[in-house]
Motif scaffolding. Structure first.
Motif, short mmCIF file in Angstrom:
data_model
loop_
_atom_site.label_atom_id
_atom_site.label_comp_id
_atom_site.label_asym_id
_atom_site.label_seq_id
_atom_site.Cartn_x
_atom_site.Cartn_y
_atom_site.Cartn_z
N HIS A 101 5.25 -4.94 4.23
CA HIS A 101 6.45 -5.26 3.46
C HIS A 101 6.37 -4.78 2.01
O HIS A 101 7.40 -4.65 1.35
CB HIS A 101 6.74 -6.76 3.50
CG HIS A 101 5.76 -7.61 2.74
ND1 HIS A 101 4.53 -7.96 3.25
CD2 HIS A 101 5.81 -8.15 1.50
CE1 HIS A 101 3.89 -8.71 2.37
NE2 HIS A 101 4.63 -8.84 1.30
N LEU A 102 5.18 -4.45 1.51
CA LEU A 102 5.03 -3.96 0.14
C LEU A 102 4.96 -2.44 0.06
O LEU A 102 4.67 -1.90 -1.01
CB LEU A 102 3.78 -4.57 -0.51
CG LEU A 102 3.80 -6.08 -0.77
CD1 LEU A 102 2.49 -6.53 -1.38
CD2 LEU A 102 4.97 -6.47 -1.67
N ASP A 103 5.22 -1.76 1.17
CA ASP A 103 5.12 -0.30 1.18
C ASP A 103 6.03 0.34 0.13
O ASP A 103 5.66 1.36 -0.47
CB ASP A 103 5.46 0.25 2.57
CG ASP A 103 4.30 0.11 3.54
OD1 ASP A 103 3.20 -0.26 3.10
OD2 ASP A 103 4.51 0.37 4.75
N LEU A 104 7.18 -0.22 -0.09
CA LEU A 104 8.17 0.39 -0.98
C LEU A 104 8.19 -0.26 -2.36
O LEU A 104 9.18 -0.18 -3.08
CB LEU A 104 9.57 0.29 -0.35
CG LEU A 104 9.80 1.18 0.87
CD1 LEU A 104 11.03 0.74 1.63
CD2 LEU A 104 9.91 2.64 0.44
N ARG A 105 7.09 -0.85 -2.76
CA ARG A 105 7.07 -1.57 -4.04
C ARG A 105 7.21 -0.62 -5.23
O ARG A 105 7.75 -1.01 -6.27
CB ARG A 105 5.78 -2.38 -4.18
CG ARG A 105 4.52 -1.55 -4.19
CD ARG A 105 3.26 -2.40 -4.23
NE ARG A 105 2.08 -1.55 -4.31
CZ ARG A 105 1.60 -1.06 -5.43
NH1 ARG A 105 2.19 -1.33 -6.58
NH2 ARG A 105 0.52 -0.30 -5.43
#
Length: 810
Positions: free
Chosen positions: A545-549
């Motif tokens: 879920h943090l791939d696009l941070r």
């Protein structure tokens, strides 16, 4: 001219007659000590706020600042000369420790240590430190650049709770460097945001203020070499050999002094203009009437003017004309002291007088600015930040190529529609060849642009971020294609463009600011309520879920007021059916939107909702599937911006990566991964009953106001045409049922984008060309995975796109 040169260096013969020398050996010429004029570069760094965007670790943090010349020969460092703590940092008793400090061992400045506990935490530092960088003896105006270095120091919290661990600077956590070019050293006021790196994402609001100050004057003796002397017939006109070198040194020194005086005068004028501009920008008057009335006072040079007038009259008599021939010009009746000819005709005493006078004037203006900045620091920072934001498109245009592309009304079998590749440039147009591969064309185009950058000399006066300007040829190349609609060329009954003219020709990234003019003012907005802006980020296959941070952090920098959702419901569940993944995402989004709506309603009237989505890889298919769910229908009217990072919108039909296709075949055979069957349109024997064909017929794109598709010709994991929602040569030449079904899917998607549900919809295709040379030769590069993952590991391309069109993300 020779007579004037002799007068300038103190060797003029008042008698004016040449004297014969006796045969005796002459005495060595006595050269008077040379007056050395010293200047100092003062660069003031104002650190306003530390904002935690995405630090991974809680603990104690501290900012360290150093400065040095960017010159190997003169590797001198800047020295902190003064520190002004405007306000006490807004830290609690447990969140601050000690005070700021100056370390004499490395001439560094370090802020007060502060404790970071949570994300999006603000720490107000409000401190200005001024560094002095002395120039070498009699060097003249500054020629090398200055390197400004910020270090982020970290120390963990000790077990006893709140004690600060001593000496955190033994190991800096991150470094961010900037280059101040020589053109900026005579005067600059600029915003300079500090972000550090992807693993330490913060925003430090910094402004940089630069001027050139007088350091003083002193006398230095000239050394005359001990060499034999020879007699000459005349003293005037011919020099003895032993004193020639000394005289040359004197003349060279005087010329450098003239250059210093001119630099001080330019610094004075720049500082005066910038000070007036700042006052006007923040609507705060600065009374400089008395200063400006005396700034050009020439009483100190009466003796020079009188002597110069005598020479001018003599020259006029010789030339037979009524105007002086010495080249001294007046501006509005006054002598321009920045004139090279005037300064070079001044005596040594007058040069020193001009130097001292201009130095006093610069110092007066500089102190006036520092006092003015103390009283108006927040307004000045906001003005400089707004100016910096407006300049991003021009500053970063080196790595960006802009064009307009006509989108045909419908793709048909039998070859490309000409308008699909009719690229409109400022200098003309060109038609792509039918036999060319669009991915190869895009890669070649970007590579040629990258080679031109390698030969380019970047010469401006703006502060340069070394993360970008440190290796200009290694930065991603972004080709932004603004897609506009071609004239109607079909009578298809399925068309949404039957009675619609060309859309979007009046709107593009270059004129998006005109839309902002129609927006309500801040006063009316406050009266009518506030907007709730939500951005949903969805990861790809087997993602986190943090791939696009990194993309999220850039969006936060543009609009800090957004609420963001990093979708987690499909983590470790991306191998199943897209319908199930889409339904889970829909419920997650609805729950999040309702929670934020309730919170916003309690704090005031909710005027509007803007719901945006960002997806990577198959995360884009999950987004479109969620939007097709009936439970999402009430929220479709809130859709705002959609950013697709390498999404396979047309599936994997006509994929040219044979290695990757083999991997997909293995996943289908060995693991029976349902989503792979759907991506390859093999989940049903009839292609028109497959999941992807059905998805393309559902209206998942037409409600977005802005659609931005990012692709990379180097990405071997997603077909280039699928990420861009366009045709490919293989499909256009395929007359089978599969080829016709593919073109039907494509036309359905394009019809949604053309649908007149939103006025002035912006549709942009962005090609990102990464510097693959830095990857080396490995399996990831060979199969195209490196570029696919680079969308998640780099944020420079997102910086370029978002700051070039900030209105799309607000």
């Amino acid at each position: 001219m020779l007579r004037r040169l002799g007068w300038l260096i103190g060797l003029n013969n008042k008698g004016g007659q040449a004297k014969k020398l006796p045969d005796a050996k002459p005495h060595p010429a006595k050269v008077q000590p040379v007056v050395m004029l010293d200047t100092v570069q003062e660069i003031a760094i104002y650190i306003h706020r530390f904002h935690n965007l995405d630090l991974f670790q809680q603990g104690w943090y501290q900012l360290k600042v150093t400065m040095r010349w960017d010159d190997d020969e003169h590797a001198s460092v800047g020295t902190p000369a003064r520190v002004m703590q405007y306000e006490a940092p807004n830290l609690g008793s447990d969140d601050g420790y000690g005070v700021w400090r100056i370390d004499d061992t490395d001439n560094s400045f370090a802020t007060q240590p502060f404790r970071i506990k949570y994300a999006r935490q603000d720490v107000l530092l409000s401190v200005m430190v001024a560094f002095d960088l002395p120039l070498s003896e009699n060097e003249g105006p500054p020629s090398p650049a200055v390197i400004l270095k910020f270090e982020l120091l970290y120390a963990p919290v000790l077990e006893n709770g709140f004690e600060f661990q001593a000496s955190p600077d033994g190991c800096p956590a991150a470094i961010h460097e900037f280059r101040i070019p020589p053109k900026a050293l005579l005067g600059l006021h600029s915003y300079c945001p500090v972000h550090f790196d992807a693993f330490h994402s913060v925003l430090v609001d910094v402004s940089v203020h630069i001027t050139l100050l007088r350091a003083g004057s002193r006398k230095a003796p000239m050394k005359v070499p001990s060499v034999p002397y020879t007699t000459t017939d005349q003293v005037t006109g011919e020099s003895i050999d032993g004193s020639t070198q000394a005289l040359d040194q004197v003349v060279s020194t005087d010329l450098k002094q003239v250059m210093l005086v001119k630099a001080l005068l330019e610094a004075r004028d720049t500082l005066l203009v910038e000070l007036q501009n700042l006052g006007n920008a923040i609507n705060q008057a600065i009374d400089l009437t008395e200063f400006t009335s005396t700034m050009n006072d020439i009483k100190l040079f009466d003796s020079f003017l009188q002597a110069n007038q005598v020479d001018a009259d003599a020259d006029a008599e010789v030339s037979g004309q009524g105007k002086p021939q010495n080249g001294l010009e007046r501006i509005n009746g006054r002598l321009d002291f920045r004139s090279d000819r005037l300064l070079q005709n001044l005596s040594k005493d007058d040069v020193i007088k001009v130097f001292n006078l201009s130095g006093d004037q610069v110092l007066y203006l500089w102190n006036t600015f520092l006092n003015f900045h103390r009283d108006n620091k927040t307004q000045i920072l906001k003005f400089l930040r707004d100016a910096w934001t407006k300049d991003r498109r021009a500053e970063w245009s080196i790595w960006m190529v802009y064009s307009k592309v006509e989108m045909p009304h419908h793709y048909i079998n039998g070859g490309f529609d000409e308008s699909s590749h009719h690229v409109v440039h400022k200098r003309g147009s060109s038609l792509w060849k039918l036999t060319d591969d669009p991915a190869q064309i895009a890669a070649m185009r970007a590579e040629l642009h990258r080679r031109s950058i390698a030969q380019m000399r970047i010469n401006n006066r703006s502060i340069q971020d070394m993360q970008i300007f440190g290796d200009p040829s290694g930065v991603p190349i972004v080709i932004m294609e603004r897609v506009i609609n071609a004239p109607r060329r079909t009578y298809s009954e399925n068309s949404y463009m039957r009675n619609l003219d060309i859309m979007g020709s009046a709107t593009s990234c270059t004129v998006l600011s005109s839309e902002s003019g129609n927006k309500p003012s801040s006063t009316s907005a406050a009266q009518n309520g506030r907007d709730l802006k939500i951005v949903v980020f969805v990861h790809g296959f087997q993602g986190h879920h943090l791939d696009l941070r990194l993309v999220r952090n850039q969006w936060l920098l543009i609009d800090p007021k957004i609420e963001f959702l990093m979708s987690e419901v499909n983590e470790e569940k991306t191998s199943g059916d897209f319908r199930e993944m889409g339904l889970r995402l829909a419920h997650e989004v609805i729950s999040f939107v309702k929670k934020k709506m309730d919170k916003a309603s309690r704090s005031g009237r909710l005027r509007d909702i803007k719901l945006s989505f960002v997806g990577h890889s198959i995360g884009n298919i999950i987004i479109r599937t969620a939007l097709a769910e009936s439970v999402m229908e009430p929220y479709l009217r809130f859709l705002h911006t959609y950013v697709s990072l390498s999404g396979p919108h047309l599936g994997y039909l006509y994929s040219s990566n044979s290695l990757f296709n083999s991997g997909l075949w293995l996943l289908k055979k060995l693991k029976g991964t349902q989503c792979i069957h759907q991506l390859t349109l093999t989940d049903d024997p009839d292609i028109r009953n497959t999941f992807f064909y059905t998805l393309c017929k559902q209206k998942t794109l037409e409600n977005f106001k802005h659609i931005i598709l990012l692709s990379s010709p180097q990405d071997g994991y997603v077909p280039y045409h699928s990420a861009r929602i366009e045709s490919c040569r293989s499909a256009s030449m395929d007359y089978t049922k599969k080829g016709k079904a593919f073109l039907e899917m494509l036309n359905e998607c394009l019809d949604q984008i053309r649908a007149p549900t939103t006025e002035h919809r912006v549709f942009i295709r962005c090609d990102i060309n990464f510097n693959t040379a830095s990857y080396g030769k490995n399996l990831n590069t060979f199969i195209g995975r490196a570029a696919h993952i680079e969308f998640l590991e780099s944020d420079i391309f997102a910086r370029f796109i978002m700051w070039s069109c900030p209105d799309l993300f607000q």
